[in-house]
Design an enzyme around this catalytic site. Structure first.
Site, mmCIF file in Angstrom:
data_model
loop_
_atom_site.group_PDB
_atom_site.id
_atom_site.type_symbol
_atom_site.label_atom_id
_atom_site.label_comp_id
_atom_site.label_asym_id
_atom_site.label_seq_id
_atom_site.Cartn_x
_atom_site.Cartn_y
_atom_site.Cartn_z
ATOM 1 N N SER A 22 0.702 -1.465 0.095
ATOM 2 C CA SER A 22 -0.047 -0.068 -0.110
ATOM 3 C C SER A 22 0.832 1.044 -0.070
ATOM 4 O O SER A 22 0.539 2.126 -0.852
ATOM 5 C CB SER A 22 -0.950 -0.146 1.092
ATOM 6 O OG SER A 22 -2.181 -0.992 0.945
ATOM 7 N N THR A 67 -5.906 -3.201 7.838
ATOM 8 C CA THR A 67 -5.723 -4.566 7.274
ATOM 9 C C THR A 67 -6.050 -5.766 8.384
ATOM 10 O O THR A 67 -6.400 -5.249 9.460
ATOM 11 C CB THR A 67 -4.740 -4.824 6.522
ATOM 12 O OG1 THR A 67 -4.680 -6.105 5.677
ATOM 13 C CG2 THR A 67 -3.348 -4.735 7.243
ATOM 14 N N LYS A 71 -10.132 -5.542 10.594
ATOM 15 C CA LYS A 71 -11.115 -4.937 9.870
ATOM 16 C C LYS A 71 -12.554 -4.892 10.241
ATOM 17 O O LYS A 71 -13.363 -4.328 9.999
ATOM 18 C CB LYS A 71 -11.301 -5.691 8.388
ATOM 19 C CG LYS A 71 -10.160 -5.739 7.677
ATOM 20 C CD LYS A 71 -10.162 -6.081 6.296
ATOM 21 C CE LYS A 71 -8.970 -5.896 5.327
ATOM 22 N NZ LYS A 71 -8.882 -6.483 4.011
ATOM 23 N N ASP A 107 -12.567 -3.051 -0.318
ATOM 24 C CA ASP A 107 -12.256 -4.326 -0.993
ATOM 25 C C ASP A 107 -13.024 -4.633 -2.112
ATOM 26 O O ASP A 107 -12.416 -5.203 -3.063
ATOM 27 C CB ASP A 107 -12.008 -5.333 0.301
ATOM 28 C CG ASP A 107 -11.087 -4.918 1.140
ATOM 29 O OD1 ASP A 107 -9.888 -4.468 0.708
ATOM 30 O OD2 ASP A 107 -11.076 -5.425 2.406
ATOM 31 N N GLY A 133 -13.582 -16.929 4.059
ATOM 32 C CA GLY A 133 -12.861 -15.946 5.072
ATOM 33 C C GLY A 133 -13.082 -14.628 4.902
ATOM 34 O O GLY A 133 -14.287 -13.998 4.382
ATOM 35 N N GLY A 260 -4.734 -11.548 -8.265
ATOM 36 C CA GLY A 260 -5.358 -10.326 -7.222
ATOM 37 C C GLY A 260 -4.650 -9.009 -7.338
ATOM 38 O O GLY A 260 -5.065 -8.092 -6.553
HETATM 39 P P1 ATR Z 1 -8.915 -14.201 4.339
HETATM 40 O O1 ATR Z 1 -9.301 -13.182 5.494
HETATM 41 O O2 ATR Z 1 -7.572 -13.808 3.489
HETATM 42 O O3 ATR Z 1 -10.093 -14.751 3.399
HETATM 43 P P2 ATR Z 1 -8.737 -16.344 6.201
HETATM 44 O O4 ATR Z 1 -10.029 -15.704 6.853
HETATM 45 O O5 ATR Z 1 -8.030 -16.854 7.104
HETATM 46 O O6 ATR Z 1 -8.330 -15.370 5.158
HETATM 47 O O7 ATR Z 1 -9.428 -17.434 5.349
HETATM 48 C C1 ATR Z 1 -8.955 -18.300 4.857
HETATM 49 C C2 ATR Z 1 -9.582 -19.087 3.922
HETATM 50 O O8 ATR Z 1 -8.700 -20.348 3.356
HETATM 51 C C3 ATR Z 1 -10.648 -20.306 4.644
HETATM 52 O O9 ATR Z 1 -11.829 -20.263 3.710
HETATM 53 C C4 ATR Z 1 -9.875 -21.294 4.885
HETATM 54 O O10 ATR Z 1 -10.787 -22.439 4.852
HETATM 55 P P3 ATR Z 1 -11.265 -22.982 6.314
HETATM 56 O O11 ATR Z 1 -12.612 -22.045 6.624
HETATM 57 O O12 ATR Z 1 -12.035 -24.323 6.333
HETATM 58 O O13 ATR Z 1 -10.078 -22.700 7.384
HETATM 59 C C5 ATR Z 1 -9.318 -21.495 3.522
HETATM 60 N N1 ATR Z 1 -8.145 -22.534 3.814
HETATM 61 C C6 ATR Z 1 -6.961 -22.314 4.346
HETATM 62 N N2 ATR Z 1 -6.200 -23.406 4.144
HETATM 63 C C7 ATR Z 1 -7.048 -24.132 3.426
HETATM 64 C C8 ATR Z 1 -6.870 -25.719 3.027
HETATM 65 N N3 ATR Z 1 -5.539 -26.281 3.432
HETATM 66 N N4 ATR Z 1 -7.586 -26.289 2.271
HETATM 67 C C9 ATR Z 1 -8.791 -25.672 2.178
HETATM 68 N N5 ATR Z 1 -8.963 -24.478 2.518
HETATM 69 C C10 ATR Z 1 -8.178 -23.765 3.051
#
Ligand code: ATR
Length: 296
Positions: A22, A67, A71, A107, A133, A260
């Site tokens: 940023s 961030t 948030k 976002d 997420g 992204g």
């Molecule tokens: P962000 O804010 O960047 O979206 P986050 O809130 O930590 O990050 O979300 C990460 C996402 O990646 C979640 O949907 C997570 O799935 P879970 O809700 O089941 O944890 C997904 N994710 C992370 N590692 C994963 C993996 N090895 N396989 C499948 N999904 C994964």
């Protein structure tokens, strides 16, 4: 740059903030438009957000980005909140107003503009969101704001997909815009009746999970399966690596995929426009696109 008594300050609060791009976005815009503004990252711990925002206001800071992991927590510190940010339940931009900061979410604007740059509109489209997420939340609400036809939220933990789908459907006042599913449902080619679990053709797929993020460049949230035959366009919120395994799979099935970086750039541009009350010329945005990939 010439920092002087009139230089305005904007910044980012989060933890961690060491690798943020940023400052490059906002300091480049200031330099290109010859504006007296500097943008700096501030590391703020969980629990200290309220003190940090109060302090920033007293320090006459013009605007902040917010961030992870703040948030949501930052909402409690605001003087007011934009309607869409309130619906999403997450704020990434604070704009100085009389009496305190107003919160916005840029976002989803970043995602909308990144898709538009590829000629994609969500209106009337079938969308599949991978992950549930924070980034998925912006994507799912954008689908509601933009009148998508259907949204399937696929997540490893189905309870998070269900909670997000419920929030969006309640906002949308239609029971069935979003359908939550476990990832495993998409992997199997169909149900006993042969109907695929994810509805629709010409799907817009938005990959929001952390699967495939550097250094795990070869990981992909859904292995090659019939779903890719129905994806017309893929967007991956990840930009490091620039070419994710998910994007490669979408392309291998003959369709366009983007990373992204566009979402990152456009969320920054939208925040900058809110702080400065003017638009950022397309030529400056294109300059950001031309140079930012080299910094990742
Ligand atoms: P962000 O804010 O960047 O979206 P986050 O809130 O930590 O990050 O979300 C990460 C996402 O990646 C979640 O949907 C997570 O799935 P879970 O809700 O089941 O944890 C997904 N994710 C992370 N590692 C994963 C993996 N090895 N396989 C499948 N999904 C994964």
């Amino acid at each position: 740059m010439n920092i002087n008594g009139k230089t305005r300050v904007c910044g980012l609060i989060g933890d961690p903030v060491e690798h943020t791009l940023s400052p490059y976005i906002h300091n480049t815009i200031a330099a290109e438009l010859d504006e007296d503004l500097v943008y700096v990252p501030f590391k703020v711990s969980t629990g200290a957000v309220s003190d940090a925002v109060k302090g920033a206001y007293e320090l006459d800071i013009l605007g902040l980005n917010v961030t992870v992991p703040h948030k949501r927590e930052v909402i409690g510190t605001l003087a007011s909140i934009d309607e869409e940010a309130e619906a999403i339940g997450a704020v990434n931009t604070l704009v100085r107003t009389e009496g305190g900061f107003k919160g916005y979410n840029t976002d989803h604007i970043g995602l909308k503009k990144a898709l538009a740059r590829d000629g994609i509109s969500l209106k009337g489209r079938n969308v599949v969101i991978l992950g549930a997420g924070g980034a998925a939340r912006s994507a799912a609400f954008l689908c509601a704001f933009e009148d998508a036809k259907s949204v399937t939220i696929l997540n490893r933990s189905v309870d998070k997909a269900e909670a997000l789908a419920l929030d969006v459907n309640q906002y949308y006042k239609a029971a069935a815009l979003c359908k939550p599913l476990p990832l495993s449902a998409a992997l199997s080619s169909g149900t006993a009746t042969g109907t695929p679990a994810v509805d629709g053709e010409d799907l817009i797929a938005i990959q929001t999970s952390s699967v495939g993020l550097y250094p795990n460049n070869n990981d992909v949230i859904i292995e090659d399966c019939e779903l890719y035959d129905r994806i017309a366009y893929g967007f991956d919120a990840i930009y490091n690596p620039a070419d994710t395994a998910f994007m490669k799979l979408v392309r291998a099935h003959g369709h366009k995929a983007s990373n992204g970086l566009g979402m990152l750039i456009y969320q920054g541009v939208a925040a900058n426009e809110l702080w400065m009350g003017r638009s950022v010329p397309e030529s400056v945005t294109e300059l950001l696109f031309a140079h930012i990939a080299e910094l990742v």
